[in-house]
Design an enzyme around this catalytic site. Structure first.
Site, short mmCIF file in Angstrom:
data_model
loop_
_atom_site.label_atom_id
_atom_site.label_comp_id
_atom_site.label_asym_id
_atom_site.label_seq_id
_atom_site.Cartn_x
_atom_site.Cartn_y
_atom_site.Cartn_z
N ALA A 71 0.82 -1.21 0.00
CA ALA A 71 0.00 0.00 0.00
C ALA A 71 0.86 1.26 0.00
O ALA A 71 0.47 2.27 -0.58
CB ALA A 71 -0.94 0.00 1.19
N GLN A 188 -6.90 -1.06 5.48
CA GLN A 188 -7.41 -1.73 6.68
C GLN A 188 -8.83 -2.26 6.49
O GLN A 188 -9.37 -2.92 7.39
CB GLN A 188 -7.40 -0.75 7.87
CG GLN A 188 -6.02 -0.32 8.30
CD GLN A 188 -5.26 -1.41 9.05
OE1 GLN A 188 -5.85 -2.39 9.51
NE2 GLN A 188 -3.96 -1.27 9.15
N SER A 208 -3.34 -3.44 0.50
CA SER A 208 -2.12 -4.11 0.96
C SER A 208 -2.47 -5.55 1.34
O SER A 208 -3.31 -5.78 2.22
CB SER A 208 -1.59 -3.38 2.19
OG SER A 208 -0.52 -4.09 2.76
N ALA A 209 -1.81 -6.53 0.69
CA ALA A 209 -2.18 -7.94 0.88
C ALA A 209 -1.97 -8.41 2.32
O ALA A 209 -2.76 -9.21 2.83
CB ALA A 209 -1.38 -8.82 -0.08
N HIS A 210 -0.91 -7.90 2.99
CA HIS A 210 -0.60 -8.47 4.31
C HIS A 210 -1.57 -8.02 5.40
O HIS A 210 -1.50 -8.49 6.53
CB HIS A 210 0.86 -8.21 4.71
CG HIS A 210 1.19 -6.81 5.12
ND1 HIS A 210 1.24 -6.43 6.44
CD2 HIS A 210 1.53 -5.71 4.42
CE1 HIS A 210 1.60 -5.15 6.52
NE2 HIS A 210 1.77 -4.69 5.29
N THR A 249 9.65 -6.61 -12.89
CA THR A 249 9.19 -7.99 -13.02
C THR A 249 8.14 -8.30 -11.97
O THR A 249 8.30 -7.96 -10.80
CB THR A 249 10.40 -8.94 -12.86
OG1 THR A 249 11.35 -8.61 -13.89
CG2 THR A 249 9.99 -10.39 -12.99
N CYS A 346 4.54 1.73 12.05
CA CYS A 346 5.68 2.52 11.62
C CYS A 346 6.13 3.48 12.70
O CYS A 346 7.27 3.93 12.69
CB CYS A 346 5.34 3.31 10.37
SG CYS A 346 4.52 2.30 9.17
N1 PLP Z 1 -2.10 2.52 4.97
C1 PLP Z 1 -2.54 2.01 6.14
C2 PLP Z 1 -3.81 2.50 6.72
C3 PLP Z 1 -1.81 1.02 6.79
O1 PLP Z 1 -2.26 0.53 7.95
C4 PLP Z 1 -0.61 0.57 6.20
C5 PLP Z 1 0.22 -0.46 6.89
O2 PLP Z 1 0.83 -0.19 7.91
C6 PLP Z 1 -0.19 1.12 4.99
C7 PLP Z 1 -0.96 2.10 4.40
C8 PLP Z 1 1.08 0.68 4.31
O3 PLP Z 1 0.92 -0.61 3.77
P1 PLP Z 1 2.16 -1.50 3.33
O4 PLP Z 1 2.69 -2.14 4.55
O5 PLP Z 1 1.57 -2.51 2.37
O6 PLP Z 1 3.13 -0.62 2.63
#
Ligand code: PLP
Length: 403
Positions: A71, A188, A208-210, A249, A346
């Site tokens: 993301a 989210q 974001s896949a994770h 790639t 973060c």
């Molecule tokens: N946006 C939100 C609301 C998120 O919670 C996160 C993940 O911490 C991100 C963006 C960033 O996603 P990614 O870890 O895939 O870069």
């Protein structure tokens, strides 16, 4: 095994996703760009099929999906790519709006654009003193802040700290009446609420896949083509993959993992939502019973809006424990094997209080005494009971020590 209640930071890979990915990490290792042989073509077909599955999961057309490394990259592509295309208006640097409660992936990208001359404004949200709608942006605030230079607003559909869900449709109505673009950070939301990018009225949307039991390092940007096609410039140049919007790639296994996880997020939503809500409510009830003075941060847990949508993600809980230092409590809980956090992954390592809680009007001490919990489809009753026991005991210990 630790008790993991930090599912806003990341989620466990679903074993079904791993099964779908494995062959593409072992014997099926062709490059999706190699059209001259069967191994390349099967990889390309797998990426195409994944694009269609990802698109179907979020109400998109397959041609609107751009796979990225997550993301963060999708957001950068949306914001920087739109700024590059639309940023200069009548010879003047353009303007982007966002909310004070966004994820750093948005705020830091916009700070970067601001250093390059773009005007950026972070809009206030409804404060905690009005708990019924705490964390919501009032569309009228957007309307009032919009001017002729403004071309885009970036909005976090569901907040990663307090779970508040924004009224995307009402926001889109204002943005489109003012002739602008709406980027929704949906990181989210998928797997926790229905997400249909078209119906939400967005122009760009990041995933974001994770965050929904897929692999780390894979994401997608949805770029509207139907009705009001959106043009953005690429950030990464090279082989021209992803219709030239994201060269490099393809991570074939990751993309297959993302599509599989997205499909599961949709098919399992009817079972996952009541499970997570029940466990989250049990967690709140247990903590409130065991901890004197516990306060909920963000909107009500059971808030339902006029259109039937929920006001808060069903897997989210954020509470403050007056008189207790959150970092000390987190360290205590960590030592006991409970994974929770104080805010965005973060920023969790930095001692700064959460900018989201400060934007709600909490003071530094209140923000510092807060804990965030995130549940998932894998959370169990036992884990909730363990968490209640450990947090209540940790708080009691710290309070007896006067910390
Ligand atoms: N946006 C939100 C609301 C998120 O919670 C996160 C993940 O911490 C991100 C963006 C960033 O996603 P990614 O870890 O895939 O870069």
């Amino acid at each position: 095994m630790p008790t993991y209640l930090d599912n806003h930071a990341t989620t466990r890979l679903d074993p079904r996703v791993l099964d779908a990915m494995l062959p593409w990490l072992t014997e099926r290792y062709g490059n999706a760009g190699s059209a001259t042989h069967a191994m390349g073509r099967e990889a390309r077909d797998a990426v195409d099929a994944s694009r269609a599955r990802m698109a179907a999961a979020v109400g998109a057309d397959p041609r609107e999906i751009v796979f990225t490394s997550g993301a963060t990259e999708a957001i950068n592509l949306a914001l920087q790519g739109a700024a590059s295309r639309h940023g200069i208006r009548d010879g003047r640097p353009g303007r982007i709006l966002t909310l004070a409660t966004e994820h750093p992936a948005v705020l830091d990208t916009l700070d970067h654009l601001a250093r390059r001359g773009l005007a950026v404004e972070r809009l206030p949200v409804v404060p905690q003193s009005w708990p019924g709608l705490a964390g919501r942006i009032d569309p009228a605030t957007i309307d009032a802040a919009w001017d002729d230079d403004t071309f885009l607003i970036s909005v976090l559909l569901a907040n990663n700290e307090i779970g508040v869900v924004q009224d995307a449709r009402a926001i889109a109505e204002v943005v489109h009446r003012r002739g602008g673009l709406l980027h929704l950070d949906c990181s989210q939301a998928l797997g926790r609420m229905p997400v249909d990018v078209d119906a939400l009225g967005a122009d760009l949307a990041s995933f974001s896949a994770h965050k929904f039991h897929g692999p780390k390092g894979v994401g997608a940007l949805w770029v509207r083509r139907r009705g009001r096609p959106v043009r953005i410039d690429p950030l990464v140049f090279g082989g021209g993959q992803e219709r030239g919007l994201r060269s490099g790639t393809h991570d074939v296994a990751g993309i297959i993992g993302m599509a599989t996880a997205a499909e599961l997020a949709v098919t399992e939503l009817p079972a996952d939502v009541p499970l997570m809500r029940r466990l989250r409510d049990r967690l709140m009830a247990g903590l409130a019973a065991g901890i004197d003075g516990l306060v909920l941060n963000g909107p009500p847990l059971d808030g339902i809006l006029a259109d039937g949508a929920t006001l808060r993600l069903v897997n989210n809980l954020n509470v403050r424990v007056p008189g207790v230092d959150g970092q000390t409590l987190l360290a205590t809980l960590d030592a006991e094997g409970l994974a929770v956090s104080s805010g965005s992954a973060c920023s969790s390592e930095q001692p700064r209080p959460s900018h989201v809680l400060l934007a709600l009007g909490l003071d530094d001490d209140q923000a510092r005494s807060s804990l965030r919990f995130g549940l998932s489809r894998f959370t169990t009753d036992e884990e909730i009971d363990t968490a209640i026991r450990l947090v209540a005991a940790g708080v009691a210990r710290l309070r007896s020590l006067g910390r």
